[in-house]
Design an enzyme around this catalytic site. Structure first.
Site, PDB file in Angstrom:
ATOM      1  N   SER A  76      26.343   6.590  22.180  1.00 31.11           N
ATOM      2  CA  SER A  76      25.187   6.382  22.351  1.00 31.11           C
ATOM      3  C   SER A  76      24.766   4.993  23.294  1.00 31.11           C
ATOM      4  O   SER A  76      25.670   4.285  22.605  1.00 31.11           O
ATOM      5  CB  SER A  76      23.806   6.456  21.696  1.00 31.11           C
ATOM      6  OG  SER A  76      22.879   5.900  21.995  1.00 31.11           O
ATOM      7  N   HIS A 106      17.620  34.097   8.883  1.00 29.67           N
ATOM      8  CA  HIS A 106      15.767  33.118   9.714  1.00 29.67           C
ATOM      9  C   HIS A 106      16.380  31.748   8.849  1.00 29.67           C
ATOM     10  O   HIS A 106      15.066  30.975   8.910  1.00 29.67           O
ATOM     11  CB  HIS A 106      14.956  33.823   8.455  1.00 29.67           C
ATOM     12  CG  HIS A 106      14.412  35.591   8.475  1.00 29.67           C
ATOM     13  ND1 HIS A 106      13.978  35.875   9.423  1.00 29.67           N
ATOM     14  CD2 HIS A 106      15.187  36.591   7.879  1.00 29.67           C
ATOM     15  CE1 HIS A 106      13.636  37.607   8.690  1.00 29.67           C
ATOM     16  NE2 HIS A 106      14.440  37.225   7.810  1.00 29.67           N
ATOM     17  N   LYS A 141      25.790   6.539  16.452  1.00 31.03           N
ATOM     18  CA  LYS A 141      25.904   7.899  16.823  1.00 31.03           C
ATOM     19  C   LYS A 141      26.835   8.494  17.845  1.00 31.03           C
ATOM     20  O   LYS A 141      28.011   7.902  18.608  1.00 31.03           O
ATOM     21  CB  LYS A 141      24.643   7.695  18.491  1.00 31.03           C
ATOM     22  CG  LYS A 141      23.211   7.868  18.082  1.00 31.03           C
ATOM     23  CD  LYS A 141      22.930   9.650  17.553  1.00 31.03           C
ATOM     24  CE  LYS A 141      21.677   9.230  17.729  1.00 31.03           C
ATOM     25  NZ  LYS A 141      20.756  10.525  18.756  1.00 31.03           N
ATOM     26  N   GLU A 172      26.097  21.402  23.839  1.00 34.86           N
ATOM     27  CA  GLU A 172      24.549  20.686  24.551  1.00 34.86           C
ATOM     28  C   GLU A 172      24.452  21.711  26.106  1.00 34.86           C
ATOM     29  O   GLU A 172      23.383  22.257  26.652  1.00 34.86           O
ATOM     30  CB  GLU A 172      23.747  20.189  23.976  1.00 34.86           C
ATOM     31  CG  GLU A 172      23.472  18.963  23.069  1.00 34.86           C
ATOM     32  CD  GLU A 172      23.142  17.734  22.713  1.00 34.86           C
ATOM     33  OE1 GLU A 172      22.547  16.618  23.502  1.00 34.86           O
ATOM     34  OE2 GLU A 172      22.957  17.019  21.762  1.00 34.86           O
TER      35      GLU A 172
END
Ligand code: ARG
Length: 457
Positions: A277, A156, A283, A290
């Site tokens: 970025s 969970h 970043k 992804e």
């Protein structure tokens, strides 16, 4: 263009109809397979005395010349042909004349395309399997190096019990083992040659279908000609196996994305496998993970699309089936790229071991072991569960871990606690004592590692 079907037609195909109908813009990918199938076919025609040996030799020479010319760029895939089959035949006739017109004897484009697609899928199954094996090798390196690297295991998304990086990665190894076995099953089931089924009802020529099957390394010839020209089960099975592979890669990617976040900092991605970025200088983004997660959608899409295309098609061949190609090609390309890039990413990933160990100790991941400690001292499990529950509550109120409590604090909750509790709930004990088959203990993992090494060989 009336092209292949000549006599029956008095008008050329409308340009828009031609453009809508054609498949050459994408099925040219089957070119090598089309040549391979045709060579086997004409060898058999000559063996059965349907054509002469001289005609066979001329056709084979012609086909090989066309193959060379395509590969050297001499012949281009111009959009004037309807499909790869008519492209090859037209060039053959241009090159060798009348003998070329005999190549298609006893054959239809329906069994021809069924063959080409099978040859193509069969080869791609091999390449995908090889890529999965590379991924497994990278994974095995991580597993072997990390049987003692502690990390929290989750249920969970809540910290549950401590495990190791090796154990966690072992779960993905198992998934990829199943993926490869699925590919193997599909290969075995599809590996029968449809050529010789004709348009749908076989042919009156004395074809030797088993000979062709053997020439092309199939296990045999298919049994039913109508099924042979209209079966795309193997495409659906492949897309389904590819979807499962993507689902596995996507779950793995999701974990890497989470572990790479500022909050977790479990892993560090190599600079070569991350992106920055354009505006935020701090970043370092996990774009590969992804994208793999994202591309899962298009592979599922191909599966849904193919299932839907096939569901209403009466026997035997119908043009709907031409729709099998673009999505299959795209799904195969996508999966191959994803496995390859993902492998590179995990080969270069590093684990922040200290951060993982600290995280593994927080969140009461040893609460089960504390309960088990009481059980071993004679407390019934349900009571032990309740006692440790109160202890956890006490710890939360006092902002400490179980092992931070002094023995007299513990004794206030249960006088069964003794000095040996600290050893019983240490991170090392929690992991090393879980020696059941499939568990995270180094001994259990070493058993699994033996299996993985063998499997990869
Ligand atoms: N381009 C077709 C396909 O991909 C080849 C078979 C054509 N057969 C036919 N009867 N029109 O399915």
């Amino acid at each position: 263009m009336a092209g292949l079907w000549g006599g029956r037609f008095t008008k050329n195909t409308d340009d828009e109809v031609f453009a809508f109908n054609e498949s050459f813009s994408f099925d040219h990918r089957l070119f090598d397979k089309d040549i391979e199938g045709s060579i086997a076919h004409v060898k058999m025609l000559a063996k059965q005395a349907v054509i002469s040996d001289k005609e066979r030799d001329d056709i084979i020479q012609g086909l090989k010349k066309i193959e060379d010319d395509v590969h050297s760029g001499e012949i281009a895939f111009l959009p004037e042909y309807e499909d790869v089959h008519s492209f090859v035949e037209a060039h053959l006739i241009k090159l060798i004349g009348d003998a070329g017109k005999k190549m298609h004897t006893g054959r239809s484009r329906n069994d021809q395309v069924a063959l080409d697609m099978k040859l193509y899928v069969r080869e791609e199954i091999g390449s995908i399997d090889a890529l999965l094996c590379e991924l497994q090798k990278a994974l095995l390196d991580i597993i072997e190096a990390n049987t003692g690297t502690y990390m929290p295991g989750f249920t969970h998304m809540q910290k549950a019990q401590p495990v190791t990086v090796a154990h966690h990665m072992g779960a993905y190894m198992e998934m990829f083992i199943r993926d490869r076995s699925r590919l193997k099953d599909i290969f075995a089931r599809m590996n029968y040659c449809p050529l010789g089924s004709g348009a749908l009802a076989g042919t009156t020529y004395p074809l030797d279908r088993e000979y062709v099957a053997k020439e092309l390394d199939f296990a045999g010839a298919t049994r039913n000609s109508m099924d042979s020209v209209s079966d795309r089960d193997y495409v659906i099975e492949l897309l389904s196996a590819l979807s499962v592979i993507m689902m596995h890669l996507s779950r793995f990617s999701e974990e890497i994305i989470i572990w790479n976040s500022n909050e977790y900092r479990f892993v560090e991605l190599d600079d070569a496998y991350s992106t920055g970025s354009s505006i935020m200088p701090q970043k370092k983004n996990p774009d590969i993970a992804e994208l793999v997660r994202g591309k899962t959608g298009r592979v599922y899409g191909a599966l849904m699309s193919m299932l839907t295309t096939m569901k209403g098609i009466p026997l035997a061949y119908n043009k709907d089936m031409q729709e099998d190609k673009e999505m299959t090609f795209d799904a195969i390309d996508t999966v191959k790229d994803c496995i390859h890039l993902f492998t590179g990413m995990i080969k270069t990933i590093s684990f922040n071991k200290d951060q993982m160990a600290v995280s593994a100790m927080k969140g009461f991941t040893n609460a089960t072991d504390a309960a088990d400690y009481l059980v071993k001292k004679g407390v019934p499990f349900r009571d032990a569960h309740g006692i440790i529950g109160s202890l956890v509550l006490y710890c939360i109120d006092n902002d400490k871990a179980i092992e931070d409590c002094a023995l007299d604090e513990l004794k206030k909750i249960s006088d069964v606690f003794d000095e040996d509790i600290y050893d019983a709930i240490s991170l090392k004990t929690c992991v090393d004592k879980r020696t059941t088959k499939g568990g995270p203990a180094p001994d259990s993992m070493n058993e699994a590692i033996k299996y993985y090494r063998d499997h990869i060989k």
